[in-house]
Design an enzyme around this catalytic site. Structure first.
Site, PDB file in Angstrom:
ATOM      1  N   SER A 115       0.819  -1.108   0.112  1.00  0.00           N
ATOM      2  CA  SER A 115       0.038   0.066   0.104  1.00  0.00           C
ATOM      3  C   SER A 115       0.950   1.170   0.111  1.00  0.00           C
ATOM      4  CB  SER A 115      -0.871  -0.050   1.089  1.00  0.00           C
ATOM      5  OG  SER A 115      -1.327   1.125   1.400  1.00  0.00           O
ATOM      6  N   TYR A 152      -2.194  -1.274  11.199  1.00  0.00           N
ATOM      7  CA  TYR A 152      -2.550  -2.000   9.828  1.00  0.00           C
ATOM      8  C   TYR A 152      -1.305  -1.619   8.930  1.00  0.00           C
ATOM      9  CZ  TYR A 152      -3.847  -1.997   5.161  1.00  0.00           C
ATOM     10  OH  TYR A 152      -3.908  -2.123   3.744  1.00  0.00           O
ATOM     11  N   LYS A 198       1.699  -3.759   6.721  1.00  0.00           N
ATOM     12  CA  LYS A 198       2.384  -3.782   5.406  1.00  0.00           C
ATOM     13  C   LYS A 198       3.709  -3.323   5.493  1.00  0.00           C
ATOM     14  CE  LYS A 198      -1.840  -4.419   3.569  1.00  0.00           C
ATOM     15  NZ  LYS A 198      -1.844  -5.895   2.835  1.00  0.00           N
TER      16      LYS A 198
END
Ligand code: NAD
Ligand code: WQD
Length: 344
Positions: free
Chosen positions: A127, A152, A156
């Site tokens: 992302s 979150y 990644k």
């Protein structure tokens, strides 16, 4: 028929669109999804769009024995596209351990099983969140990784590192890390799209739910940013275009064209669009007037970010093609279809 590909999270938003594009390109797809954020009837819709029913196994990627059995059942899986993850930024702040367990554990299980089953490569859903607020725009893949704003986002970053460390240790695999910008829109058939759980946190689902009357008003989080109209700027990438990037990545990987064992690509349009521009673009594309109000900033928001997608354009031969107008129309058609089906 081309190679067999395992798609984890294949009934989810981006996964379902990618399965269709893989099938259109001749690949055979096996989906693994625990349905924690999607429904089994997505498999029917995929079949309706592509004319081919993908194999589907309801399974949690944290279940190592279950995954092992899937690789044994579907012999010869050549590559994995790993979408399965928990993805709600706000929830990750409330439940960090759930996010670390799910997002890290799932990847580790897959990486451990790949050599045993002769799986050559993995395409990983990363992302633009890994860049935080970049110092230079548009952002290239060389930009420094900034401290993550949420658990979150941290998953990644850590997952990218796990893949790099595994490959550096000599694991007989290759990887392509795709850093998505802001995926929006739906399949032009309106049979596939994003199905948010509860109140949407992301802009476009909230916008279409407001336009159809499920929500009263869209709140625009801030108009006092250092941008031309004061609202935040993002790179909104059409979900079908994004899906196609996975197909070319798989092709590159399986045809042995990777220049390095781990490659990373920005997947965006290269164009920054403000939140207010997006709202007005939606009104123009659909003819629907949107009820919105400017409110205060949302904590943790990045002011502006958009991609330099040149590497993906040149090396992958991939380019975002769909106009913002068509993309917003597809999001609206999907919302209309959900109402028709009595879902939302
Ligand atoms: P999604 O929630 O629609 O799809 C993810 C799918 O994975 C869901 O169907 C869910 O049921 C499944 N899943 C979750 N945990 C699982 C597990 N342990 N085992 C098996 N299945 C599991 O999300 P999406 O928007 O399609 O995102 C796909 C991937 O892309 C995610 O990794 C996400 O972090 C990443 N990503 C998404 C965005 C975005 O804005 N949508 C942006 C950048 C990156
Ligand atoms: C976009 C813009 C909001 C809702 C998130 C994750 C990121 C990535 C994509 C996965 C922002 C504004 C939003 C609303 C608004 N996901 N907004 N009113 O924050 O860019 O990125 O999803 O990796 O990691 O953080 O996307 O859609 O939430 O917001 O004004 O009701 O819309 O402030 O400027 P974001 P978003």
């Amino acid at each position: 028929m081309k190679e067999r590909i395992l798609v984890t999270g294949g009934t989810g938003y981006i996964g379902s669109h990618t399965v269709v594009e893989l099938q259109n390109a001749g690949y055979e797809v096996v989906i693994v999804d625990n349905l924690s954020n999607s429904n089994a009837d997505v498999v029917d819709n995929i079949e309706q769009v592509s004319g081919i029913r993908p194999a589907f196994e309801k399974l949690d990627c944290l279940d190592m024995a279950g995954l092992d059995a899937v690789f044994a059942k579907y012999q010869g899986i050549k590559a994995i596209i790993h979408f399965a993850a928990s993805k709600a930024v706000g929830e990750s702040v409330q439940k960090p351990l759930l996010y670390y367990r799910n997002n890290l554990g799932s990847l580790i299980n897959l990486l451990e099983l790949m050599p045993k089953h002769g799986v050559e490569g993995i395409v990983f859903s990363s992302s633009c969140t890994v860049y935080g607020q970049p110092d230079q725009l548009p952002v290239t893949e060389e930009a420094p990784i900034k401290k993550a704003e949420s658990p979150y986002g941290n998953t990644k970053q850590i997952n990218e590192e796990i893949i790099r460390d595994d490959v550096a240790s000599g694991a007989p695999i290759q990887a392509i890390l795709l850093r998505y910008f802001n995926p929006i829109g739906a399949h032009p058939s309106a049979l596939l799209g994003e199905l948010p759980n509860g109140v949407p946190q992301n802009l476009v689902p909230y916008l279409t739910q407001t336009a159809i009357g499920i929500r009263e008003k869209l709140s625009v989080f801030g108009d006092d940013y250092n941008t031309p109209d004061g609202s935040c700027i993002r790179d909104f990438i059409n979900v079908v275009d994004l899906a196609k990037a996975h197909v070319v990545a798989i092709g590159r990987m399986l045809e042995g064209k990777q220049a390095e064992k781990v490659e990373v690509f920005n997947i965006g349009t290269g164009r920054g669009v403000s939140v207010l521009e997006l709202i007005h673009g939606f009104e123009k594309a659909t003819g629907v007037k949107l009820n919105y109000q400017i409110v205060g900033r949302r904590a943790g928001d990045i002011e502006q970010v958009w991609a330099n997608p040149e590497r993906a354009n040149k090396v992958l031969g991939w380019k975002a093609e769909t106009s913002l107008e068509d993309t917003l129309r597809s999001a609206w058609n999907w919302q209309l279809k959900l109402r028709e089906r009595g879902i939302q």
